[in-house]
Design a protein around this motif. Structure first.
Motif, PDB file in Angstrom:
ATOM      1  N   LYS A 164       0.805  -1.225   0.000  1.00  0.00           N
ATOM      2  CA  LYS A 164       0.000   0.000   0.000  1.00  0.00           C
ATOM      3  C   LYS A 164       0.843   1.283   0.000  1.00  0.00           C
ATOM      4  CE  LYS A 164      -3.887  -0.043  -0.098  1.00  0.00           C
ATOM      5  NZ  LYS A 164      -4.787  -0.152  -1.268  1.00  0.00           N
ATOM      6  N   THR A 165       2.127   1.188   0.318  1.00  0.00           N
ATOM      7  CA  THR A 165       2.967   2.393   0.340  1.00  0.00           C
ATOM      8  C   THR A 165       3.944   2.443  -0.835  1.00  0.00           C
ATOM      9  OG1 THR A 165       4.574   1.346   1.834  1.00  0.00           O
ATOM     10  CG2 THR A 165       2.818   2.668   2.857  1.00  0.00           C
ATOM     11  N   GLU A 166       3.782   1.537  -1.781  1.00  0.00           N
ATOM     12  CA  GLU A 166       4.673   1.548  -2.946  1.00  0.00           C
ATOM     13  C   GLU A 166       4.595   2.892  -3.649  1.00  0.00           C
ATOM     14  OE1 GLU A 166       5.667  -1.149  -6.895  1.00  0.00           O
ATOM     15  OE2 GLU A 166       4.113  -1.809  -5.496  1.00  0.00           O
ATOM     16  N   GLY A 167       5.743   3.532  -3.857  1.00  0.00           N
ATOM     17  CA  GLY A 167       5.794   4.834  -4.507  1.00  0.00           C
ATOM     18  C   GLY A 167       5.540   6.008  -3.576  1.00  0.00           C
ATOM     19  N   LYS A 168       5.181   5.722  -2.314  1.00  0.00           N
ATOM     20  CA  LYS A 168       4.952   6.779  -1.333  1.00  0.00           C
ATOM     21  C   LYS A 168       6.168   6.906  -0.419  1.00  0.00           C
ATOM     22  CE  LYS A 168      -0.054   6.093  -0.952  1.00  0.00           C
ATOM     23  NZ  LYS A 168      -1.184   5.938   0.006  1.00  0.00           N
ATOM     24  N   THR A 169       6.219   8.014   0.297  1.00  0.00           N
ATOM     25  CA  THR A 169       7.224   8.180   1.342  1.00  0.00           C
ATOM     26  C   THR A 169       6.678   7.487   2.595  1.00  0.00           C
ATOM     27  OG1 THR A 169       7.877  10.307   0.401  1.00  0.00           O
ATOM     28  CG2 THR A 169       8.547   9.863   2.689  1.00  0.00           C
ATOM     29  N   LEU A 170       7.462   6.540   3.134  1.00  0.00           N
ATOM     30  CA  LEU A 170       7.083   5.837   4.354  1.00  0.00           C
ATOM     31  C   LEU A 170       8.131   6.110   5.426  1.00  0.00           C
ATOM     32  CD1 LEU A 170       5.438   3.787   6.050  1.00  0.00           C
ATOM     33  CD2 LEU A 170       6.759   1.959   4.950  1.00  0.00           C
ATOM     34  N   ILE A 171       7.681   6.641   6.547  1.00  0.00           N
ATOM     35  CA  ILE A 171       8.553   6.900   7.701  1.00  0.00           C
ATOM     36  C   ILE A 171       8.055   6.001   8.824  1.00  0.00           C
ATOM     37  CG2 ILE A 171       9.364   8.632   9.346  1.00  0.00           C
ATOM     38  CD1 ILE A 171       8.807  10.736   7.108  1.00  0.00           C
ATOM     39  N   PHE A 172       8.934   5.121   9.298  1.00  0.00           N
ATOM     40  CA  PHE A 172       8.526   4.008  10.151  1.00  0.00           C
ATOM     41  C   PHE A 172       9.427   3.948  11.381  1.00  0.00           C
ATOM     42  CE2 PHE A 172       8.155  -0.401  11.419  1.00  0.00           C
ATOM     43  CZ  PHE A 172       6.913  -0.828  10.987  1.00  0.00           C
ATOM     44  N   VAL A 173       8.839   4.167  12.559  1.00  0.00           N
ATOM     45  CA  VAL A 173       9.608   4.085  13.807  1.00  0.00           C
ATOM     46  C   VAL A 173       9.571   2.647  14.314  1.00  0.00           C
ATOM     47  CG1 VAL A 173       9.724   4.822  16.223  1.00  0.00           C
ATOM     48  CG2 VAL A 173       9.133   6.471  14.444  1.00  0.00           C
ATOM     49  N   THR A 174      10.727   2.105  14.655  1.00  0.00           N
ATOM     50  CA  THR A 174      10.792   0.754  15.195  1.00  0.00           C
ATOM     51  C   THR A 174      11.942   0.617  16.187  1.00  0.00           C
ATOM     52  OG1 THR A 174      10.961  -1.605  14.662  1.00  0.00           O
ATOM     53  CG2 THR A 174      12.213  -0.095  13.273  1.00  0.00           C
ATOM     54  N   HIS A 175      11.763  -0.299  17.139  1.00  0.00           N
ATOM     55  CA  HIS A 175      12.859  -0.678  18.034  1.00  0.00           C
ATOM     56  C   HIS A 175      13.626  -1.856  17.455  1.00  0.00           C
ATOM     57  CE1 HIS A 175      12.241   1.746  21.598  1.00  0.00           C
ATOM     58  NE2 HIS A 175      10.951   1.506  21.560  1.00  0.00           N
ATOM     59  N   GLU A 177      15.469  -4.278  14.761  1.00  0.00           N
ATOM     60  CA  GLU A 177      16.301  -4.347  13.555  1.00  0.00           C
ATOM     61  C   GLU A 177      15.612  -5.148  12.456  1.00  0.00           C
ATOM     62  OE1 GLU A 177      20.130  -3.882  11.597  1.00  0.00           O
ATOM     63  OE2 GLU A 177      19.960  -3.488  13.718  1.00  0.00           O
ATOM     64  N   LYS A 178      14.974  -6.282  12.836  1.00  0.00           N
ATOM     65  CA  LYS A 178      14.405  -7.143  11.796  1.00  0.00           C
ATOM     66  C   LYS A 178      13.229  -6.480  11.083  1.00  0.00           C
ATOM     67  CE  LYS A 178      11.919 -10.076  15.071  1.00  0.00           C
ATOM     68  NZ  LYS A 178      11.858 -11.439  15.574  1.00  0.00           N
ATOM     69  N   GLU A 179      12.518  -5.571  11.767  1.00  0.00           N
ATOM     70  CA  GLU A 179      11.428  -4.872  11.085  1.00  0.00           C
ATOM     71  C   GLU A 179      11.978  -4.004   9.960  1.00  0.00           C
ATOM     72  OE1 GLU A 179       8.869  -2.863  13.872  1.00  0.00           O
ATOM     73  OE2 GLU A 179       8.142  -4.753  14.720  1.00  0.00           O
ATOM     74  N   ALA A 180      13.106  -3.358  10.194  1.00  0.00           N
ATOM     75  CA  ALA A 180      13.749  -2.548   9.148  1.00  0.00           C
ATOM     76  C   ALA A 180      14.162  -3.426   7.973  1.00  0.00           C
ATOM     77  CB  ALA A 180      14.952  -1.804   9.711  1.00  0.00           C
ATOM     78  N   VAL A 181      14.635  -4.643   8.287  1.00  0.00           N
ATOM     79  CA  VAL A 181      15.035  -5.587   7.234  1.00  0.00           C
ATOM     80  C   VAL A 181      13.807  -6.048   6.454  1.00  0.00           C
ATOM     81  CG1 VAL A 181      16.029  -7.871   6.780  1.00  0.00           C
ATOM     82  CG2 VAL A 181      17.096  -6.347   8.467  1.00  0.00           C
ATOM     83  N   TRP A 182      12.737  -6.433   7.179  1.00  0.00           N
ATOM     84  CA  TRP A 182      11.505  -6.882   6.511  1.00  0.00           C
ATOM     85  C   TRP A 182      10.925  -5.787   5.620  1.00  0.00           C
ATOM     86  CZ3 TRP A 182       8.653  -9.215  11.380  1.00  0.00           C
ATOM     87  CH2 TRP A 182       9.207 -10.465  11.683  1.00  0.00           C
ATOM     88  N   LEU A 183      11.050  -4.532   6.066  1.00  0.00           N
ATOM     89  CA  LEU A 183      10.516  -3.415   5.293  1.00  0.00           C
ATOM     90  C   LEU A 183      11.381  -3.057   4.088  1.00  0.00           C
ATOM     91  CD1 LEU A 183       9.383  -1.111   8.187  1.00  0.00           C
ATOM     92  CD2 LEU A 183       7.912  -1.830   6.313  1.00  0.00           C
ATOM     93  N   LYS A 184      12.560  -3.658   4.012  1.00  0.00           N
ATOM     94  CA  LYS A 184      13.513  -3.337   2.937  1.00  0.00           C
ATOM     95  C   LYS A 184      13.772  -1.837   2.916  1.00  0.00           C
ATOM     96  CE  LYS A 184      11.613  -7.171   0.358  1.00  0.00           C
ATOM     97  NZ  LYS A 184      10.252  -7.434   0.001  1.00  0.00           N
ATOM     98  N   ALA A 185      14.004  -1.283   4.104  1.00  0.00           N
ATOM     99  CA  ALA A 185      14.171   0.164   4.249  1.00  0.00           C
ATOM    100  C   ALA A 185      15.306   0.668   3.373  1.00  0.00           C
ATOM    101  CB  ALA A 185      14.418   0.524   5.707  1.00  0.00           C
ATOM    102  N   ASP A 186      15.061   1.796   2.716  1.00  0.00           N
ATOM    103  CA  ASP A 186      16.081   2.416   1.873  1.00  0.00           C
ATOM    104  C   ASP A 186      17.142   3.112   2.715  1.00  0.00           C
ATOM    105  OD1 ASP A 186      14.911   2.017  -0.907  1.00  0.00           O
ATOM    106  OD2 ASP A 186      13.222   2.924   0.154  1.00  0.00           O
ATOM    107  N   ARG A 187      16.729   3.576   3.899  1.00  0.00           N
ATOM    108  CA  ARG A 187      17.693   4.227   4.792  1.00  0.00           C
ATOM    109  C   ARG A 187      17.200   4.150   6.217  1.00  0.00           C
ATOM    110  NH1 ARG A 187      19.515   9.318   3.486  1.00  0.00           N
ATOM    111  NH2 ARG A 187      19.744   9.831   5.649  1.00  0.00           N
TER     112      ARG A 187
END
Length: 195
Positions: A164-175, A177-187
């Motif tokens: 649902k966020t493809e092509g959108k800016t997504l800002i995601f707060v997490t504690h 590490e694996k959530e950042a990996v699952w999200l394939k975070a760009d930065r």
């Protein structure tokens, strides 16, 4: 347009929460904000959403955006159904079928006509997530949205967030590490210290 945080500081009374923070949230990309409890992650989110203003510095690139958000608290209308909570923020008419598909995508079934007050904490989190994802927006900001969800449900919910966020800016707060990996975070923006 990228969202640019330029040397911002924010204090509440004597408590300095953010001190001279600069970072960039690239247009159309996923950025994870990480840091230990109390370091200012939620304060940064409040500043990005214009719910608060920095004491010093400036934030550029949020002025004309359509923003949607998941807060740490669910902020749902307790007496309304899950469907009604979602429809409140949808500018276009969303069909029952579209809602049903969204519920299935995040492992919610047979709850959409129940009042939110009757739902479990994990169900309420997922209704909050759906509300942010189905609202018209070009930037989605999520403050620890997966808190309290089991691993299987988290993985399924992340898949839907990515869709649902493809092509959108997504800002995601997490504690986590694996959530950042699952999200394939760009930065990743690490807020390292509490001031």
């Amino acid at each position: 347009m990228d969202i640019k945080v330029d040397h911002i500081s924010k204090a509440y009374g004597e408590q300095q929460v953010l001190q001279d923070l600069s970072c960039v949230f690239p247009e159309g990309k996923t950025t994870c904000i990480r840091g230990r409890s109390g370091c200012g992650k939620t304060t940064l989110i409040r500043l990005l959403l214009r719910l608060d203003v920095p004491d010093k510095g400036k934030i550029e690139g949020v002025g004309d955006r359509k923003l949607s958000a998941v807060f740490q608290e669910d902020r749902l209308c307790e007496n309304l159904s899950a469907a009604s909570n979602i429809r409140l923020v949808c500018t276009e008419t969303i069909t029952d079928r579209e809602l049903e598909e969204a519920y299935k995508a995040v492992a919610l079934t047979e709850i959409w006509q129940k009042p939110v007050r009757e739902l479990s904490g994990g169900m309420r989190r997922r209704v909050s997530i759906l509300r942010a994802l189905l609202a018209e927006s070009d930037c989605v900001i999520m403050d620890e949205p997966l808190r309290g969800l089991d691993e299987k449900t988290r993985a399924k919910t992340i898949d839907y967030i990515l869709k649902k966020t493809e092509g959108k800016t997504l800002i995601f707060v997490t504690h986590e590490e694996k959530e950042a990996v699952w999200l394939k975070a760009d930065r990743t923006v690490d807020i390292l210290t509490k001031h």
